[in-house]
Design an enzyme around this catalytic site. Structure first.
Site, PDB file in Angstrom:
ATOM      1  N   ARG A  98       0.886  -1.175   0.000  1.00 19.97           N
ATOM      2  CA  ARG A  98       0.000   0.000   0.000  1.00 19.97           C
ATOM      3  C   ARG A  98       0.913   1.210   0.000  1.00 19.97           C
ATOM      4  O   ARG A  98       1.681   1.403   0.947  1.00 19.97           O
ATOM      5  CB  ARG A  98      -0.918  -0.024   1.222  1.00 19.97           C
ATOM      6  CG  ARG A  98      -1.638   1.288   1.441  1.00 19.97           C
ATOM      7  CD  ARG A  98      -2.762   1.197   2.446  1.00 19.97           C
ATOM      8  NE  ARG A  98      -3.915   0.512   1.877  1.00 19.97           N
ATOM      9  CZ  ARG A  98      -5.140   0.569   2.381  1.00 19.97           C
ATOM     10  NH1 ARG A  98      -5.380   1.273   3.469  1.00 19.97           N
ATOM     11  NH2 ARG A  98      -6.133  -0.083   1.809  1.00 19.97           N
ATOM     12  N   CYS A 263     -16.593   1.508   0.350  1.00 18.64           N
ATOM     13  CA  CYS A 263     -15.411   0.662   0.589  1.00 18.64           C
ATOM     14  C   CYS A 263     -14.943   0.708   2.037  1.00 18.64           C
ATOM     15  O   CYS A 263     -14.237  -0.191   2.478  1.00 18.64           O
ATOM     16  CB  CYS A 263     -14.282   1.088  -0.345  1.00 18.64           C
ATOM     17  SG  CYS A 263     -13.709   2.772  -0.046  1.00 18.64           S
TER      18      CYS A 263
HETATM   19  N1  NVA Z   1     -10.017   6.689  -1.352  1.00 20.81           N
HETATM   20  C1  NVA Z   1      -9.638   6.223  -0.034  1.00 20.81           C
HETATM   21  C2  NVA Z   1      -9.861   4.751   0.080  1.00 20.81           C
HETATM   22  C3  NVA Z   1      -9.570   4.155   1.417  1.00 20.81           C
HETATM   23  C4  NVA Z   1      -9.749   2.674   1.443  1.00 20.81           C
HETATM   24  C5  NVA Z   1      -8.186   6.595   0.241  1.00 20.81           C
HETATM   25  O1  NVA Z   1      -7.361   6.493  -0.674  1.00 20.81           O
HETATM   26  O2  NVA Z   1      -7.893   6.983   1.364  1.00 20.81           O
HETATM   27  N1   CP Z   2     -11.301  -0.353   2.094  1.00 25.61           N
HETATM   28  C1   CP Z   2     -10.042  -0.450   2.547  1.00 25.61           C
HETATM   29  O1   CP Z   2      -9.075  -0.648   1.792  1.00 25.61           O
HETATM   30  O2   CP Z   2      -9.936  -0.351   3.901  1.00 25.61           O
HETATM   31  P1   CP Z   2      -8.578  -0.151   4.704  1.00 25.61           P
HETATM   32  O3   CP Z   2      -8.023   1.196   4.317  1.00 25.61           O
HETATM   33  O4   CP Z   2      -8.966  -0.218   6.148  1.00 25.61           O
HETATM   34  O5   CP Z   2      -7.629  -1.242   4.320  1.00 25.61           O
END
Ligand code: NVA
Ligand code: CP
Length: 308
Positions: A98, A263
């Site tokens: 991530r 999400c």
């Molecule tokens: N668009 C959000 C999604 C989190 C799962 C972000 O990038 O923070």
């Molecule tokens: N939806 C999602 O990716 O959640 P987290 O940021 O908690 O992993």
């Protein structure tokens, strides 16, 4: 290399296989499928669902997993993304990362000798899109992705990473995608043009009126208005998205069978009301739970020996 960095770069038949494996593994657990395989997860941003679903998916399939935060490894600081991926891939069977900047994944992909999975970047969130598709299958055509063809998904909110990956999977699975955002927050028109050229089935309409967006939608999807890394734009964004909340009034304009997805994490009372989130149309917590099955399907498709 079988990377999973974006939905657009993943062939439709592989996406279908991931979804089918998710469905099969949910029905019939296979605890030894990834025996001896190890996944390493790296995080430059916080996570609940992504971390727990990947870790639990590996364990359920008999593999092992380790997770590290960027504080520990300093991606691009202590060491370059290329060197990190080179070293890691000599020790583990897959990497999930991530990252703040999608380019970090592109750089890791250059040297990784094992599958690299995007666990969210500023550009895309493909494992989320997989779970979203699984939730739509559960609702509209249990057991197979084929029945999704012709459905319409409306995304009301920011044209962000989650919206982009969802649009791409809609195209790959034959669903229409309606993007509803205020001016300045749409999915970029040049991205829509390029994606439409690369995904023959992709049909994206862009509207600015939330009622118009949901009128014929089978699913209404949303996300935070302020993604991770955009906290400094919070006030400006909340003002721009004032008319874009998913509330009961908006949901009542959609067809009676339409479901609501988010999400998560949600800012309750901002992009979605408690009433909708906890109401009868919401499939949001099933969608979150589906991250686990989707990640099992994804890991099985990338790592399991074939035939299995
Ligand atoms: N668009 C959000 C999604 C989190 C799962 C972000 O990038 O923070
Ligand atoms: N939806 C999602 O990716 O959640 P987290 O940021 O908690 O992993």
């Amino acid at each position: 290399m079988n990377n999973f960095l974006t939905i657009i770069d993943t062939p439709a038949e592989i996406l279908r296989e991931m979804l089918q494996r998710a469905i099969d593994l949910r029905r019939r657990p296979y605890p030894g499928l990834l025996l001896g395989k190890t996944l390493c997860c790296l995080f430059e941003k916080p996570s609940l669902r992504t971390r727990v679903s990947f870790e639990q998916a590996m364990r359920r399939l008999g593999g092992s997993v380790m997770s590290m935060s960027s504080n520990e490894i300093g991606i691009g600081g202590r060491e370059s993304p290329e060197d990190i991926a080179h070293v890691l891939s000599s020790m583990v069977d897959a990497i999930m990362a991530r990252v703040l900047d999608h380019e970090t994944l592109n750089r890791m992909a250059r040297t990784s000798a094992v599958p690299l999975i995007n666990g969210l970047s500023d550009y895309a969130h493909p494992p989320q899109a997989l779970a979203d598709a699984l939730t739509l299958i559960d609702e509209f055509c249990p057991g197979s992705a084929d029945g999704l063809r012709g459905r319409a998904v409306a995304f009301v909110g920011d044209g962000n990473n989650v919206a982009r990956s969802l649009a791409e999977i809609c195209g790959k699975l034959g669903m229409r995608f309606i993007m509803c955002a205020p001016e300045g927050f749409e999915l970029p028109p040049d991205w829509i043009d390029a994606a439409t050229r690369r995904i023959p089935g992709l049909e994206v309409s862009s509207v600015s009126d939330p009622v118009e967006a949901v009128l014929h939608a089978d699913a209404i999807c949303c996300d935070t208005f302020v993604s991770m890394g955009q906290e400094h734009e919070r006030a400006q964004r909340l003002e721009a998205f004032r008319r874009y909340q998913i509330n009961q009034e908006l949901v009542s304009q959609a067809p009676a069978h339409a479901i609501v997805l988010h999400c998560l994490p949600a800012s309750r009372g901002i992009e979605i009301t408690d009433e909708v989130m906890d109401g009868p149309r919401s499939r949001i917590f099933q969608q979150a739970r589906n991250r686990l099955d989707a990640q099992m399907g994804l890991l099985a498709a990338l790592l399991a020996p074939r035939p299995w």
